[in-house]
Write an enzyme that holds these catalytic residues in place. Structure first.
Site, PDB file in Angstrom:
ATOM      1  CD  GLN A   1      -2.365   1.132   2.879  1.00 46.03           C
ATOM      2  OE1 GLN A   1      -1.845   0.459   3.770  1.00 46.03           O
ATOM      3  NE2 GLN A   1      -3.433   1.869   3.089  1.00 46.03           N
ATOM      4  N   GLY A   2       0.927   1.962  -1.113  1.00 49.09           N
ATOM      5  CA  GLY A   2       1.781   3.147  -1.220  1.00 49.09           C
ATOM      6  C   GLY A   2       0.984   4.419  -1.002  1.00 49.09           C
TER       7      GLY A   2
ATOM      8  CB  SER B   1       2.588   6.875   4.548  1.00 45.73           C
ATOM      9  OG  SER B   1       1.486   6.372   5.234  1.00 45.73           O
TER      10      SER B   1
ATOM     11  CB  SER C   1       3.606  -3.071   5.459  1.00 42.69           C
ATOM     12  OG  SER C   1       3.569  -2.113   6.483  1.00 42.69           O
TER      13      SER C   1
ATOM     14  CD  GLU D   1      -4.585  -0.082   6.680  1.00 47.16           C
ATOM     15  OE1 GLU D   1      -4.890   0.908   5.988  1.00 47.16           O
ATOM     16  OE2 GLU D   1      -3.419  -0.338   7.016  1.00 47.16           O
TER      17      GLU D   1
ATOM     18  CD  GLU E   1      -1.898  10.623  18.848  1.00 48.00           C
ATOM     19  OE1 GLU E   1      -1.664   9.979  17.808  1.00 48.00           O
ATOM     20  OE2 GLU E   1      -1.360  10.355  19.940  1.00 48.00           O
TER      21      GLU E   1
HETATM   22  C1  LIG Z   1       4.217  -0.670  11.314  1.00 51.97           C
HETATM   23  C2  LIG Z   1       3.710   0.351  10.333  1.00 51.97           C
HETATM   24  C3  LIG Z   1       3.310  -0.062   9.085  1.00 51.97           C
HETATM   25  C4  LIG Z   1       2.855   0.881   8.144  1.00 51.97           C
HETATM   26  N1  LIG Z   1       2.526   0.433   6.892  1.00 51.97           N
HETATM   27  C5  LIG Z   1       2.139   1.330   5.956  1.00 51.97           C
HETATM   28  C6  LIG Z   1       1.855   0.902   4.623  1.00 51.97           C
HETATM   29  O1  LIG Z   1       1.945  -0.277   4.286  1.00 51.97           O
HETATM   30  N2  LIG Z   1       1.509   1.843   3.706  1.00 51.97           N
HETATM   31  C7  LIG Z   1       1.383   3.152   4.031  1.00 51.97           C
HETATM   32  O2  LIG Z   1       1.023   3.937   3.158  1.00 51.97           O
HETATM   33  N3  LIG Z   1       1.664   3.602   5.278  1.00 51.97           N
HETATM   34  C8  LIG Z   1       2.036   2.722   6.255  1.00 51.97           C
HETATM   35  N4  LIG Z   1       2.335   3.153   7.526  1.00 51.97           N
HETATM   36  C9  LIG Z   1       2.334   4.594   7.800  1.00 51.97           C
HETATM   37  C10 LIG Z   1       1.230   5.089   8.703  1.00 51.97           C
HETATM   38  O3  LIG Z   1      -0.020   5.056   8.048  1.00 51.97           O
HETATM   39  C11 LIG Z   1       1.638   6.504   9.142  1.00 51.97           C
HETATM   40  O4  LIG Z   1       2.805   6.389   9.927  1.00 51.97           O
HETATM   41  C12 LIG Z   1       0.549   7.206   9.928  1.00 51.97           C
HETATM   42  O5  LIG Z   1      -0.537   7.500   9.100  1.00 51.97           O
HETATM   43  C13 LIG Z   1       1.071   8.507  10.577  1.00 51.97           C
HETATM   44  O6  LIG Z   1       1.690   9.325   9.646  1.00 51.97           O
HETATM   45  P1  LIG Z   1       3.154   9.938   9.936  1.00 51.97           P
HETATM   46  O7  LIG Z   1       4.042   8.817  10.316  1.00 51.97           O
HETATM   47  O8  LIG Z   1       3.527  10.763   8.765  1.00 51.97           O
HETATM   48  O9  LIG Z   1       2.979  10.845  11.220  1.00 51.97           O
HETATM   49  P2  LIG Z   1       2.461  12.348  11.252  1.00 51.97           P
HETATM   50  O10 LIG Z   1       1.244  12.472  10.407  1.00 51.97           O
HETATM   51  O11 LIG Z   1       3.592  13.260  10.959  1.00 51.97           O
HETATM   52  O12 LIG Z   1       2.016  12.497  12.760  1.00 51.97           O
HETATM   53  C14 LIG Z   1       2.967  12.772  13.803  1.00 51.97           C
HETATM   54  C15 LIG Z   1       2.203  12.901  15.123  1.00 51.97           C
HETATM   55  O13 LIG Z   1       1.301  14.022  15.038  1.00 51.97           O
HETATM   56  C16 LIG Z   1      -0.022  13.609  15.345  1.00 51.97           C
HETATM   57  N5  LIG Z   1      -0.970  14.334  14.496  1.00 51.97           N
HETATM   58  C17 LIG Z   1      -0.838  14.608  13.173  1.00 51.97           C
HETATM   59  N6  LIG Z   1      -1.929  15.264  12.727  1.00 51.97           N
HETATM   60  C18 LIG Z   1      -2.777  15.389  13.787  1.00 51.97           C
HETATM   61  C19 LIG Z   1      -4.073  15.975  13.949  1.00 51.97           C
HETATM   62  N7  LIG Z   1      -4.734  16.533  12.934  1.00 51.97           N
HETATM   63  N8  LIG Z   1      -4.640  15.886  15.180  1.00 51.97           N
HETATM   64  C20 LIG Z   1      -4.001  15.304  16.228  1.00 51.97           C
HETATM   65  N9  LIG Z   1      -2.748  14.743  16.121  1.00 51.97           N
HETATM   66  C21 LIG Z   1      -2.166  14.787  14.930  1.00 51.97           C
HETATM   67  C22 LIG Z   1      -0.062  12.129  14.991  1.00 51.97           C
HETATM   68  O14 LIG Z   1      -1.073  11.449  15.673  1.00 51.97           O
HETATM   69  C23 LIG Z   1       1.340  11.694  15.432  1.00 51.97           C
HETATM   70  O15 LIG Z   1       1.360  11.431  16.812  1.00 51.97           O
HETATM   71  C24 LIG Z   1       2.783   2.251   8.490  1.00 51.97           C
HETATM   72  C25 LIG Z   1       3.182   2.670   9.764  1.00 51.97           C
HETATM   73  C26 LIG Z   1       3.646   1.744  10.684  1.00 51.97           C
HETATM   74  C27 LIG Z   1       4.076   2.218  12.036  1.00 51.97           C
END
Ligand SMILES: Cc1cc2nc3c(=O)[nH]c(=O)nc-3n(C[C@H](O)[C@H](O)[C@H](O)COP(=O)(O)OP(=O)(O)OC[C@H]3O[C@@H](n4cnc5c(N)ncnc54)[C@H](O)[C@@H]3O)c2cc1C
Length: 376
Positions: A129-130, A132, A164, A247, A361
């Site tokens: 899944q591409g 993020s 992933s 999901e 969150e």
């Molecule tokens: C084990 C694992 C597997 C994953 N697999 C995939 C995958 O296969 N494909 C894929 O596309 N993605 C994948 N992800 C990514 C995942 O979907 C993102 O990490 C997640 O959506 C958070 O985005 P970010 O890491 O950019 O954090 P950010 O969006 O930068 O957030 C940072 C912090 O700020 C908080 N925050 C941000 N915006 C708000 C708001 N509006 N209100 C309150 N708090 C807020 C968040 O909750 C977090 O604590 C995976 C992540 C993990 C950990």
């Protein structure tokens, strides 16, 4: 079918599934999982996808006309509970089965379904899944990967991260901008990208637990045919929301419930006679049973598919992820000599669960805005 017939059908299914799992879960996986190399473990997981298909347990909730079993969420949950109890391998085909297949059923063309569904269900093709990106996670609508029109299709350029299963995947579900000038939410498309071509670069990311579950992916003018765009240009956001809802559905909770229950039983046994932990243990035990209750409520509500159902589903992910983290934290603090390695691993692995599929969150924002309709 009335509700009695339904209950009998689910019971019959459970008996069949339990017998099949008892005969098919590989002993080596069940008894020596921890001693397998990553390559060996991946081969078990890939083979498990093929076994599920051969045994008639792939695509349980997918309609029969699309190659699925045409069953309901109740059977899916029952199967996940029984599989977790039988310590079955987790397959590699999760993204294809849970995300891509239902999306193709609701938004794909006949040609896309015919081309992709059989290989997803047989376990032949692994998907990733591409969505993020380094600059777009919670704010998914802000993805900057671009799909530029070219003859017969598009050229995709941009960076995806936390992808992933990409090490095993031959296809990727990519959310990309199709029109830089269009308004937010109307400027995105969803693409089915072949990963075995030039212009796809994969860099592994090692997690804090030492595992490598995901990677960063660079697309450099990667070609995708027009026939592999799902829906119209501009439909990408609506389709991504459908994918994310699937999901966060009930089946992962079923697996997690069994794992958390097993961890709780381990904690209760190893910490019996420690009064300083008794209150916390009781609290976690009650929360574990509340999780089971909430899951069964979701299953009961499924037939309605109304707002009550979605309300319950939205809450599940927050419940189980925070419960697992709290159980793992207490397990680590309890310092039971023989169990330390287990709790260390659980503690580190549980860190990710309140982040993936949308952070907790963000889940709370969704619950408050769209489920409880609270004012901003
Ligand atoms: C084990 C694992 C597997 C994953 N697999 C995939 C995958 O296969 N494909 C894929 O596309 N993605 C994948 N992800 C990514 C995942 O979907 C993102 O990490 C997640 O959506 C958070 O985005 P970010 O890491 O950019 O954090 P950010 O969006 O930068 O957030 C940072 C912090 O700020 C908080 N925050 C941000 N915006 C708000 C708001 N509006 N209100 C309150 N708090 C807020 C968040 O909750 C977090 O604590 C995976 C992540 C993990 C950990």
């Amino acid at each position: 079918m009335n509700s009695d017939d339904n209950a009998h059908a689910v019971e019959d299914f459970a008996v069949r599934a339990e017998a099949w799992l008892a005969a098919n879960v590989p002993t080596r996986w069940r008894e020596h999982r921890g001693a397998l190399s990553n390559t060996e473990a991946d081969e078990f997981r890939r083979e498990w996808d093929r076994q599920l298909s051969a045994g008639g347990f792939a695509g349980l909730g997918l309609p029969k006309e699309f190659g699925g079993q045409g069953l309901g969420l109740a059977e899916e949950v029952v199967f996940h509970v029984l599989a977790a109890k039988a310590q079955a391998p987790d397959g590699l085909a999760r993204v294809g089965k849970i995300l891509t297949a239902p999306m193709l059923v609701s938004h794909g063309t006949e040609a896309q379904r015919a081309k992709y569904l059989p290989k997803i269900l047989s376990g032949e093709e692994v998907w990733c899944q591409g969505f993020s990106e380094p600059g777009a996670g919670s704010d998914l609508a802000g993805v900057s990967t671009i799909a530029r029109k070219t003859e017969g299709g598009y050229l995709i350029s941009g960076r995806k991260t936390w992808t992933s299963f990409v090490q095993h995947a031959s296809r990727c579900l990519v959310l990309a901008q199709t029109d830089r000038g269009a308004p937010r939410y109307k400027n995105l498309g969803m693409f089915l990208v072949d990963m075995n071509q030039p212009g796809v670069l994969v860099n592994d990311i090692k997690q804090i637990s030492g595992a490598v579950h995901f990677a960063e992916v660079q697309f450099e003018d990667t070609f995708v045919a027009e026939d592999d765009r799902v829906g119209e240009e501009g439909d990408g956001w609506a389709i991504a929301m459908k994918v994310l809802t699937d999901e966060r559905g009930g089946t992962e909770t079923a697996t997690r419930y069994v794992e958390i229950r097993a961890d709780m039983d381990l904690l209760l046994a190893s910490c019996a006679g420690r009064p300083e932990l008794a209150g916390e243990l009781e609290d976690l035990d009650i929360r574990t049973e509340l999780l089971r209750w909430q899951l069964s409520k979701v299953v009961d509500l499924e037939s309605g598919h109304g707002s009550e159902f979605w309300r319950a589903v939205s809450i599940l992910k927050v419940l189980w992820s925070e419960l697992w983290q709290d159980v793992a934290r207490l397990g680590l603090r309890a310092m039971v000599p023989g169990d330390r390695e287990h709790w260390r691993n659980q503690y580190l692995e549980s860190k990710a669960v309140s982040i993936y599929s949308g952070t907790n969150e963000i889940q709370r924002n969704i619950i408050s805005e769209r489920v409880l309709r609270l004012p901003r």
